[in-house]
Every structure is written in C-alpha cells, then in structure tokens.
Write an enzyme that holds these catalytic residues in place. Structure first.
Site, PDB file in Angstrom:
ATOM      1  N   ASP A 186       0.868  -1.191   0.000  1.00 36.18           N
ATOM      2  CA  ASP A 186       0.000   0.000   0.000  1.00 36.18           C
ATOM      3  C   ASP A 186       0.899   1.234   0.000  1.00 36.18           C
ATOM      4  OD1 ASP A 186      -2.155   1.682   0.048  1.00 36.18           O
ATOM      5  OD2 ASP A 186      -2.678   1.337   2.138  1.00 36.18           O
TER       6      ASP A 186
ATOM      7  N   ASN B 295       1.873   6.823   3.630  1.00 31.03           N
ATOM      8  CA  ASN B 295       2.511   5.703   4.326  1.00 31.03           C
ATOM      9  C   ASN B 295       4.030   5.732   4.277  1.00 31.03           C
ATOM     10  OD1 ASN B 295       0.069   4.614   5.086  1.00 31.03           O
ATOM     11  ND2 ASN B 295      -0.086   3.277   3.308  1.00 31.03           N
TER      12      ASN B 295
ATOM     13  N   ASP C 140       2.035   1.293   7.939  1.00 26.79           N
ATOM     14  CA  ASP C 140       0.874   0.617   7.349  1.00 26.79           C
ATOM     15  C   ASP C 140       1.304  -0.528   6.448  1.00 26.79           C
ATOM     16  OD1 ASP C 140      -1.785   0.142   7.061  1.00 26.79           O
ATOM     17  OD2 ASP C 140      -2.205   1.829   5.733  1.00 26.79           O
TER      18      ASP C 140
END
Length: 270
Positions: A197, A202, A215
């Site tokens: 992701d 992030n 994350d």
C-alpha cells in the site's frame, strides 16, 4: 488540501493492558486509510515519544495482526514502527507502536512545491531498495492470485466500499471492477518484495530522504506494479509530470499500462 489529515479526539475505551502505556498523552484520530479500523496518534506527553495505536474488530483484527507480524520481519530491512504492545482477543486487536520521525510524503509535497521532483526521486530510490530485497528472504505472499481470492471474498461478503472508488469509477459496482480486472488477465508476474500500500501517507521523509514506512499489513511478494500503481495514482493529485518522473526515476522507460490498470482496479476492492 488537508495536510495533517487528523483530528483531535478524546481517548477511546481501552483494555487494561494498554491503558497504562498511554496515560498522559493527547489523542488525535487519523482520517486516512483506516480500512475499517481506527488509527490514533498519541502525542504531547513530556519526555515521551509519540505513539500510534491501531485497533480492529472482526476481519480488521486479522489485518492488524498481519501488520504486527510484518513489522517484526521488516525491521531487519527498513525503518518501521517498533511494536510496544500487541493485544488480541478472538474478535479484536490493538497494536501500539512507536512513531517514525519525519513527515509523510503527502505533507512534503503539499508544503514544499518546489521540492516535489526531489521528493519523487527519494520515493523512487526507496522503492527500488525495497524491491531489491531478495524474495527468498520474504515469508509473505501477496501476489495477484492471492489478492484476487481476498477481493472475491470481500465482494461476496458485501464489504467493498464503492463510495470510495476513484473518480473515474464513480458509480461502478464491485462486480464491474471484478469483471474489468478479469479482462486484463492473464498477467505475467514480476515478483519482488512489495510494501502493498505504497501511498503518499505511508512513507516518511526527513532531510530529503525516506526514513521509513508505515501501514505494512499487506507487505509480501507481488508484482512490482502493486507498489508502482498506487504511488503513481497518488501522484496524479500533483500533476502528470510527477507521475512521469516516478517511472523515469525508478528506471522504467515505458510503463506497463495494463499492469497499472489491473493493480488500480484491484486496490479499489480493499
């Protein structure tokens, strides 16, 4: 643009195994990428570092657990949050982590427009380093076959948030996204260790360099376009020139549009 992407809030109800660790902190709730769970930043305690707390119930508790396991593995390869406390019941999970220094790539792009090409170059360098980790060292599978099975289960369970689809797919159903993906298969894999992701929220940057990622619950071996597609899509908010710079900095002269389209469709279902 909401650079901070969080809002002050009162502390939530917590189990006793965590409550003592977070006493004296101010709380803010993250509004980005919660994926059915909650994320809080704990800050403002004199002499104490900032912390993050993730919470999930039901299937999201499994996602929180996946992240805890991957944080332990990734710590040998990149700077990631350190697990302070992890609690799990049959239906709930709490993950208390240290914060990584720096600002998110999104914050940097918004706050420093003149530095945007350098930020993209730093992201590309970090992504190349992540993708260079030997796949034999990674115990986690995240290839498109595995992700497709997860996506189908989410469609069948009716938990796909169609209201959160990208603008170009406004009004689509989850089944229409699924059918569009099937039309792009088969796809020849190019497996690397992926973040899973790799969005602007992030990745943390300090002094012009990426200092770590957060994350990481979807980290695993997958096609490199799993990461490239998500980052490319995020950079679209800042214009096509930065999207082009991503691929040139990464070392790809001709992006694979088929793989871009496939992984963006896949991401809609999570």
């Amino acid at each position: 643009m909401d650079v901070e992407r969080e809002h002050p809030c009162p502390p939530p109800s917590l189990p006793s195994g965590i409550a003592a660790d977070v006493a004296g902190y101010a709380w803010a709730r993250d509004t980005v990428g919660e994926s059915g769970g909650t994320v809080h930043r704990l800050h403002g305690k004199t002499g104490a570092p900032d912390l993050f707390l993730k919470y999930g119930r039901g299937t999201v508790a499994n996602d929180v657990t996946d992240e805890m396991v991957r944080l332990g593995w990734l710590a040998d390869h990149s700077q990631v949050p350190r697990v302070r406390t992890f609690l799990r019941t049959p239906n709930e999970a709490w993950l208390l982590m240290t914060a990584i220094p720096g600002r998110t790539a999104y914050q940097m792009l918004v706050a420093h427009p003149d530095d945007r090409p350098a930020v993209v170059a730093a992201l590309s360098l970090y992504l190349r380093q992540l993708h260079a980790i030997p796949t034999a060292a990674c115990p986690f599978n995240a290839d498109h076959g595995f992700r497709l099975s997860q996506a189908k289960a989410r469609i069948d369970a009716g938990v796909v948030d169609t209201d959160d689809f990208d603008e170009e797919r406004t009004g689509w159903t989850a089944d229409r996204v699924w059918d569009a993906m099937q039309a792009l298969l088969p796809m020849a894999p190019d497996p690397v260790v992926t973040h899973g992701d790799f969005s602007l929220d992030n990745i943390l940057i300090e002094d012009g360099a990426v200092v770590g990622c957060i994350d990481v619950g979807r980290t695993g071996i997958a096609d490199r376009y799993q990461d490239l597609a998500i980052l490319w899509n995020c950079l679209g908010e800042f214009g096509p020139a930065l999207q082009d710079r991503l691929f040139s900095s990464y070392g790809i002269s001709e992006p694979d549009k088929r793989k871009l389209d496939f992984h963006l469709l896949l991401d809609e279902l999570f």
